[in-house]
Write a protein that holds these residues in place. Structure first.
Motif, PDB file in Angstrom:
ATOM      1  N   UNK A 240     -16.182  26.976 -51.523  1.00  0.00           N
ATOM      2  CA  UNK A 240     -17.267  26.692 -52.463  1.00  0.00           C
ATOM      3  C   UNK A 240     -17.732  27.953 -53.186  1.00  0.00           C
ATOM      4  N   UNK A 241     -16.997  29.038 -53.035  1.00  0.00           N
ATOM      5  CA  UNK A 241     -17.352  30.300 -53.676  1.00  0.00           C
ATOM      6  C   UNK A 241     -16.137  30.828 -54.435  1.00  0.00           C
ATOM      7  N   UNK A 242     -16.330  31.934 -55.124  1.00  0.00           N
ATOM      8  CA  UNK A 242     -15.235  32.582 -55.848  1.00  0.00           C
ATOM      9  C   UNK A 242     -14.490  33.592 -54.978  1.00  0.00           C
TER      10      UNK A 242
ATOM     11  N   UNK B  35     -14.284  21.369 -28.380  1.00  0.00           N
ATOM     12  CA  UNK B  35     -14.666  22.589 -27.669  1.00  0.00           C
ATOM     13  C   UNK B  35     -13.920  23.814 -28.197  1.00  0.00           C
ATOM     14  N   UNK B  36     -12.786  23.619 -28.839  1.00  0.00           N
ATOM     15  CA  UNK B  36     -12.040  24.733 -29.426  1.00  0.00           C
ATOM     16  C   UNK B  36     -12.706  25.249 -30.692  1.00  0.00           C
ATOM     17  N   UNK B  37     -13.624  24.479 -31.257  1.00  0.00           N
ATOM     18  CA  UNK B  37     -14.275  24.864 -32.509  1.00  0.00           C
ATOM     19  C   UNK B  37     -15.454  25.808 -32.309  1.00  0.00           C
ATOM     20  N   UNK B  38     -15.933  25.931 -31.101  1.00  0.00           N
ATOM     21  CA  UNK B  38     -17.136  26.735 -30.842  1.00  0.00           C
ATOM     22  C   UNK B  38     -16.986  28.199 -31.236  1.00  0.00           C
ATOM     23  N   UNK B  39     -15.811  28.753 -30.997  1.00  0.00           N
ATOM     24  CA  UNK B  39     -15.609  30.178 -31.230  1.00  0.00           C
ATOM     25  C   UNK B  39     -14.867  30.474 -32.526  1.00  0.00           C
ATOM     26  N   UNK B  40     -14.798  29.501 -33.410  1.00  0.00           N
ATOM     27  CA  UNK B  40     -14.068  29.685 -34.661  1.00  0.00           C
ATOM     28  C   UNK B  40     -15.029  30.071 -35.777  1.00  0.00           C
ATOM     29  N   UNK B  41     -14.788  31.256 -36.343  1.00  0.00           N
ATOM     30  CA  UNK B  41     -15.602  31.742 -37.461  1.00  0.00           C
ATOM     31  C   UNK B  41     -14.755  32.095 -38.674  1.00  0.00           C
TER      32      UNK B  41
ATOM     33  N   UNK C  54      -3.843  28.135 -48.054  1.00  0.00           N
ATOM     34  CA  UNK C  54      -3.774  27.086 -49.070  1.00  0.00           C
ATOM     35  C   UNK C  54      -4.838  26.007 -48.832  1.00  0.00           C
ATOM     36  N   UNK C  55      -4.937  25.524 -47.607  1.00  0.00           N
ATOM     37  CA  UNK C  55      -5.892  24.455 -47.287  1.00  0.00           C
ATOM     38  C   UNK C  55      -7.329  24.934 -47.510  1.00  0.00           C
ATOM     39  N   UNK C  56      -7.677  26.086 -46.969  1.00  0.00           N
ATOM     40  CA  UNK C  56      -9.050  26.575 -47.133  1.00  0.00           C
ATOM     41  C   UNK C  56      -9.366  26.867 -48.594  1.00  0.00           C
ATOM     42  N   UNK C  57      -8.362  27.273 -49.363  1.00  0.00           N
ATOM     43  CA  UNK C  57      -8.559  27.509 -50.790  1.00  0.00           C
ATOM     44  C   UNK C  57      -8.980  26.250 -51.531  1.00  0.00           C
ATOM     45  N   UNK C  58      -8.543  25.106 -51.050  1.00  0.00           N
ATOM     46  CA  UNK C  58      -8.905  23.832 -51.683  1.00  0.00           C
ATOM     47  C   UNK C  58     -10.352  23.436 -51.400  1.00  0.00           C
ATOM     48  N   UNK C  59     -10.917  23.937 -50.310  1.00  0.00           N
ATOM     49  CA  UNK C  59     -12.260  23.521 -49.893  1.00  0.00           C
ATOM     50  C   UNK C  59     -13.342  24.575 -50.128  1.00  0.00           C
TER      51      UNK C  59
ATOM     52  N   UNK D 165     -16.674  31.661 -47.564  1.00  0.00           N
ATOM     53  CA  UNK D 165     -16.108  30.564 -48.342  1.00  0.00           C
ATOM     54  C   UNK D 165     -17.125  29.481 -48.675  1.00  0.00           C
ATOM     55  N   UNK D 166     -18.307  29.529 -48.051  1.00  0.00           N
ATOM     56  CA  UNK D 166     -19.369  28.580 -48.362  1.00  0.00           C
ATOM     57  C   UNK D 166     -19.086  27.156 -47.926  1.00  0.00           C
ATOM     58  N   UNK D 167     -18.247  26.993 -46.920  1.00  0.00           N
ATOM     59  CA  UNK D 167     -17.905  25.653 -46.456  1.00  0.00           C
ATOM     60  C   UNK D 167     -18.959  25.218 -45.432  1.00  0.00           C
ATOM     61  N   UNK D 168     -19.676  24.128 -45.728  1.00  0.00           N
ATOM     62  CA  UNK D 168     -20.727  23.643 -44.829  1.00  0.00           C
ATOM     63  C   UNK D 168     -20.127  22.784 -43.713  1.00  0.00           C
ATOM     64  N   UNK D 169     -20.985  22.244 -42.855  1.00  0.00           N
ATOM     65  CA  UNK D 169     -20.506  21.495 -41.690  1.00  0.00           C
ATOM     66  C   UNK D 169     -19.692  20.264 -42.083  1.00  0.00           C
ATOM     67  N   UNK D 170     -20.088  19.576 -43.138  1.00  0.00           N
ATOM     68  CA  UNK D 170     -19.308  18.432 -43.600  1.00  0.00           C
ATOM     69  C   UNK D 170     -17.949  18.895 -44.118  1.00  0.00           C
ATOM     70  N   UNK D 171     -17.964  19.984 -44.869  1.00  0.00           N
ATOM     71  CA  UNK D 171     -16.719  20.553 -45.371  1.00  0.00           C
ATOM     72  C   UNK D 171     -15.793  20.984 -44.255  1.00  0.00           C
ATOM     73  N   UNK D 172     -16.367  21.556 -43.202  1.00  0.00           N
ATOM     74  CA  UNK D 172     -15.560  21.962 -42.046  1.00  0.00           C
ATOM     75  C   UNK D 172     -14.863  20.755 -41.437  1.00  0.00           C
ATOM     76  N   UNK D 173     -15.570  19.644 -41.346  1.00  0.00           N
ATOM     77  CA  UNK D 173     -14.959  18.432 -40.788  1.00  0.00           C
ATOM     78  C   UNK D 173     -13.825  17.925 -41.686  1.00  0.00           C
ATOM     79  N   UNK D 174     -14.003  18.034 -43.000  1.00  0.00           N
ATOM     80  CA  UNK D 174     -12.956  17.635 -43.932  1.00  0.00           C
ATOM     81  C   UNK D 174     -11.734  18.554 -43.811  1.00  0.00           C
ATOM     82  N   UNK D 175     -11.984  19.848 -43.718  1.00  0.00           N
ATOM     83  CA  UNK D 175     -10.894  20.815 -43.540  1.00  0.00           C
ATOM     84  C   UNK D 175     -10.167  20.527 -42.235  1.00  0.00           C
ATOM     85  N   UNK D 176     -10.929  20.285 -41.179  1.00  0.00           N
ATOM     86  CA  UNK D 176     -10.339  20.008 -39.872  1.00  0.00           C
ATOM     87  C   UNK D 176      -9.429  18.783 -39.926  1.00  0.00           C
TER      88      UNK D 176
END
Length: 88
Positions: free
Chosen positions: A21-23, A61-67, A14-19, A36-47
């Protein structure tokens, strides 16, 4: 609030669906940037949204391996389990 694995996964979709940037459809396997086309600023907003939703802090440091969204779910589940807020 306590969470279980299913509710964590559902909330993240649900959360990622709100952010996004693609179909592209949002799933656990979705690549946050590539699919999903979420850029670095978007990632910070999602976080920030995720931290508010789950009432936790995810260390940088937990974000390094998150794809993927599944990677995010794993990090959240670990934190919730450590806090005693994960059922099942």
């Amino acid at each position: 609030m306590t969470w279980n694995r299913e509710t964590v996964h559902e909330k993240l979709i649900e959360v990622f669906g709100q952010y996004k940037q693609t179909d592209a459809a949002v799933s656990q396997e979705s690549q946050i940037v590539a699919d999903l086309g979420i850029d670095s600023l978007g990632v910070m907003e999602v976080l920030a949204d995720i931290e508010d939703t789950f009432k936790l802090t995810i260390p940088d440091d937990a974000l390094r391996d998150i794809n993927t969204i599944a990677d995010v779910a794993a990090a959240i589940l670990t934190r919730l389990e450590g806090d005693g807020r994960l059922e099942g």
